[in-house]
Motif scaffolding. Structure first.
Motif: not given
Length: 655
Positions: A23, A25, A171, A175-176
C-alpha cells in the motif's frame, strides 16, 4: 469460493516505522503507534469514560495492522478501576502478519512496560492465518479479541454485533480507497449502537461526507503528530438507515440458565455460560455426564477440507480452531482429557483424491500448521504402519477422551453449576417470564429465564418443535486387541478411523446405520469396521486372520443428524407465531422470524461434536448476552435451528 489470505510483508522505513510495500504507506505515525492510538482512537471516542460502569462495551476496528490500537486499548482498560466488565474488540484485517513477523514488529516498537506483557500474550495467542473469524480471549475472558481475516467489503456485511465505538483505521484514503467508501460506512451504520462514536486520523472531505451520508455526524478536531485535523463523530441518523436493530442482551431478571443434556453440546454450553457468570442447572437422564455418544472411549477432531471451501468446511474450520483455544485454556487450568499431540492423518481414498486435495490445499493457501499434503512415505513414517497411499496431515488435529472433556468443562463451572442427573426432561413450558422443565411424571425439575435444549434427537420433542427434523444414526465401535494395529502412533481417518488408545489398544469404526435404534452389539458391525480398517491399514487383515469378530468388544452409540448434515445451534423460533403470520413471513430472512424468548437449541452435531460444540456454545452465549457473534452471520444462519421453518414459509408449505 473463499479467497486465500495473503499475509502482510514485514518492512520498515529508515526511521524504524513499520511500512507496507503493498500500500506504500506506514502502519502508524512516526510519532509513535501507542501515542497515536491514545490521541486518535481512545480519546477520540471518549474512552475510558464511556465504557465505565457498563457490563459489555464493544469496539469495532476497520484495520488491525500491527495491533497497536488493540494493545493500547487493552492497557487502558486494565488501568481503569471503573472499567466495563467485558471488553469486546472486533477488528478486520485483509493482510495479517505471520506470528513471527508480528512479534518482530512488537519487539521494535513496544517500549512501554505496561504494553510489553500484553504484546507477548497477543503474539502467543496469534491465530493460524486462514480466512474467517478468530476469537481470542484474554483476562479470563473479560477482554475478547475477535479478528476477522479478509476483505472488509466482504466481511463487514457478515458481522453481527452492536458497536459502541468505531476505530476507523487502515492505510490512508488515497492509498486504500475501498476501506473509506460509502458501502463500508453503511455497513458500520448497520452495526452501530445508539450514540456510538467513531474516530479516525483522516480529515478528508469525501470521508466526512460519506460518513454523514451513512448516518453519522462528523466534525474536525485537532489531529495527531504532523496531522492538523482528524475526524470524530457519532451515529446520529436523521432517517432510518437499517432494517434490523443490532443485537441486544436478552432482558432477564436473573442470570440463570437451564441446559438439557450433559453431552458434548450441553457441557460446552455449561462452561461458556458459567465463564460469563451465569448460574447453570444441567439436566440429564443419566446418572453422570457423557453417557451417550459423548461417552465413547475416544473421538477425533480435525478440520474439513473441500475444494470449494463449502459452508460445512468453513463452520468446521472455525469450530476446530476455537475448540483448540478453549481446550488449551482448560489444560492450562490443570484439566486433562487425554488429548493426542502429534497430529491426525487423513488417508486419501485413491490417487485422484490425493491430487485433488493437494490442489485444494495449495489454491486455498492453507499454511502448513493447519494442513499439509503427506506422501505415502511421509504418511507411513508418521503413522508407523504400512499404508496403501498418502493423504494429508492436520498437525493440530488428533483425538481425545470426550467424557473427560465433559467432566473438565463441568468442573470448570465450579459452584455456578447445579447438576440434576438421573431425571428425564420431558418438555419445557412457558410460565410468566420463566421456562419450566417438566419431568416424565409431570413435575417441574427447574425453572429459569433461559433454557437450551442440547439433548440430541430428543431436543425437538422437549421444545415442541415441528420444523426441526432430525434422524438417529446408529454407530458401532470396535475395540481391537492389544496385539492388533499396536504400531499405530497417530489417529488415522479415511474409509473409517483408527485411534490408538492406552496400553496398545486401538479403537476403530464406526458403522453408520440411519434410523436404527438397536443398542445390541452386532457381529456384522464388527466385521464391517474391520473391513474398512483393512482398506486403510492392509497389515491388519493378516493380524486378524485367525480372530473371530464375535469375540471383539465394542460400544454402540447414536448420532443425531439433519438432512443437510449441519448442526442446530442458536435461538429457537416461535413456531406458533410464525404460523399465524405465515403470509407476511413468506419472504422472511432469519432476523425477521419471531423467536421464543429465552429458548435455544444446540443439537444434531452428528459425528462432529468435538469440533462444533464449543463454537456453538460460544455463539449461543453471545446471542444471550448481546455480544459480537463468533462466526459470520451467514454461517450462523446456515446452522440456525429455524432454517427448516424458514424454508417452509418461503415455499408456502407451513402447516
Amino acid at each position: 469460493m473463499t479467497d486465500p489470505l495473503i499475509p502482510a510483508t514485514l518492512a520498515f522505513r529508515d526511521d524504524g516505522t513499520p511500512f507496507s510495500p503493498a500500500y506504500d504507506d506506514v502502519y502508524h505515525s512516526a510519532a509513535g503507534a501507542f501515542a497515536q492510538a491514545h490521541h486518535v482512537f481512545i480519546a477520540g471516542n471518549g474512552l475510558p469514560q464511556r465504557w465505565r460502569e457498563k457490563r459489555v462495551f464493544t469496539i469495532l476496528e476497520t484495520g488491525f495492522g500491527i495491533g497497536g490500537n488493540f494493545l493500547a486499548t487493552w492497557a487502558a482498560w486494565r488501568a481503569d478501576p471503573a472499567r466495563c466488565e467485558r471488553l469486546h474488540f472486533v477488528s478486520i484485517e485483509k493482510h495479517p502478519f505471520s506470528q513471527q513477523d508480528l512479534s518482530e514488529v512488537h519487539s521494535r516498537i513496544v517500549a512501554d512496560a505496561t504494553i510489553t506483557p500484553l504484546a507477548q500474550q497477543l503474539g502467543d495467542a496469534w491465530p493460524t492465518l486462514v480466512p474467517g473469524i478468530h476469537r481470542i480471549e484474554f483476562e479470563d475472558g473479560r477482554v475478547t479479541l475477535t479478528l476477522a481475516f479478509g476483505d472488509a467489503l466482504d466481511i463487514l456485511p457478515k458481522l453481527w454485533l452492536r458497536a459502541d465505538a468505531f476505530y476507523l483505521d487502515g492505510f490512508s484514503p488515497a492509498k486504500n480507497p475501498d476501506l473509506w467508501s460509502l458501502p463500508v460506512f453503511k455497513s458500520l451504520a448497520r452495526l452501530a449502537a445508539d450514540g456510538a462514536t467513531f474516530a479516525t486520523y483522516t480529515s478528508a472531505g469525501h470521508v466526512k461526507r460519506s460518513l454523514e451520508q451513512a448516518g453519522f455526524s462528523a466534525e474536525k478536531v485537532e489531529g495527531f503528530g504532523w496531522k492538523r485535523a482528524m475526524l470524530v463523530g457519532e451515529f446520529a441518523p436523521r432517517w432510518r438507515v437499517r432494517r434490523h436493530e443490532p443485537p441486544l442482551p436478552l432482558p432477564v431478571g436473573e442470570r440463570h440458565a437451564i441446559v438439557i443434556g450433559a453431552g458434548l453440546a450441553g457441557c460446552a454450553l455449561t462452561e461458556r455460560l458459567t465463564a460469563r457468570g451465569w448460574r447453570v442447572s444441567l439436566i440429564d437422564q443419566h446418572a453422570a455426564a457423557a453417557r451417550e455418544a459423548s461417552g465413547n472411549p475416544a473421538g477425533v477432531f480435525h478440520p474439513l477440507i473441500s475444494r470449494d471451501d463449502s459452508v460445512a468446511s468453513r463452520i468446521t474450520r472455525a469450530g476446530f480452531l476455537y475448540a483448540l483455544r478453549r481446550w488449551r485454556a482448560l489444560e492450562q487450568s490443570g484439566y486433562s482429557f487425554q488429548r493426542s499431540a502429534h497430529g491426525l492423518l487423513h488417508l486419501a481414498v485413491d490417487d485422484e483424491e490425493t491430487r485433488a486435495m493437494a490442489d485444494a490445499i495449495a489454491s486455498l493457501g492453507y499454511p502448513p500448521d493447519f494442513v499439509t499434503p503427506a506422501s505415502q512415505a511421509d504418511a507411513q513414517a508418521l503413522a508407523h504402519v504400512a499404508l496403501p497411499r498418502g493423504g494429508w496431515l492436520y498437525p493440530r488435529g488428533g483425538s481425545l477422551d470426550p467424557a473427560a472433556l465433559c467432566r473438565a468443562q463441568c468442573d470448570a463451572a465450579g459452584d455456578l453449576l447445579a447438576r440434576h442427573f438421573g431425571v428425564e426432561a420431558l418438555r419445557v413450558e412457558r410460565f410468566d417470564d420463566q421456562w419450566r422443565v417438566i419431568d416424565a411424571a409431570g413435575q417441574p425439575i427447574a425453572s429459569a429465564p433461559i433454557v437450551v435444549v442440547a439433548n440430541a434427537c430428543d431436543a425437538a420433542r422437549a421444545a415442541d418443535l415441528r420444523h426441526a427434523p432430525t434422524r438417529i444414526v446408529r454407530g458401532q465401535l470396535t475395540l481391537l486387541p492389544a496385539r492388533v494395529a499396536s504400531g499405530l502412533r497417530v489417529p488415522l481417518i479415511g474409509e473409517g478411523y483408527a485411534v490408538p488408545l492406552a496400553d496398545g489398544f486401538t479403537l476403530t469404526g464406526a458403522t453408520y446405520e440411519v434410523d436404527d435404534a438397536d443398542r445390541a452389539m452386532r457381529v456384522s458391525g464388527h466385521a464391517e469396521n474391520l473391513e474398512r480398517l483393512a482398506l486403510m491399514m492392509p497389515g491388519v487383515a493378516n493380524e486378524l486372520a485367525t480372530s473371530d469378530p464375535g469375540t471383539l468388544e465394542g460400544r454402540v452409540a447414536f448420532r443425531c443428524v439433519t438432512s443437510d448434515r449441519l448442526p442446530m445451534a442458536g435461538a429457537l423460533a416461535d413456531e406458533a407465531a410464525a404460523s399465524r403470520n405465515a403470509a407476511a413471513l413468506r419472504g422472511a430472512w432469519p432476523l425477521d422470524l419471531p423467536r421464543a424468548a429465552g429458548l435455544y437449541g444446540a443439537f444434531a452435531y452428528g459425528s462432529r461434536g468435538l469440533v462444533w460444540a464449543t463454537l456453538a456454545a460460544e455463539l449461543i452465549a453471545s446471542q444471550i448476552e448481546g455480544e459480537p457473534w463468533p462466526i459470520e452471520r451467514d454461517l450462523a444462519e446456515s446452522i440456525d435451528p429455524a432454517r427448516y421453518l424458514l424454508r417452509a414459509l418461503r415455499h408456502g408449505t407451513l402447516d
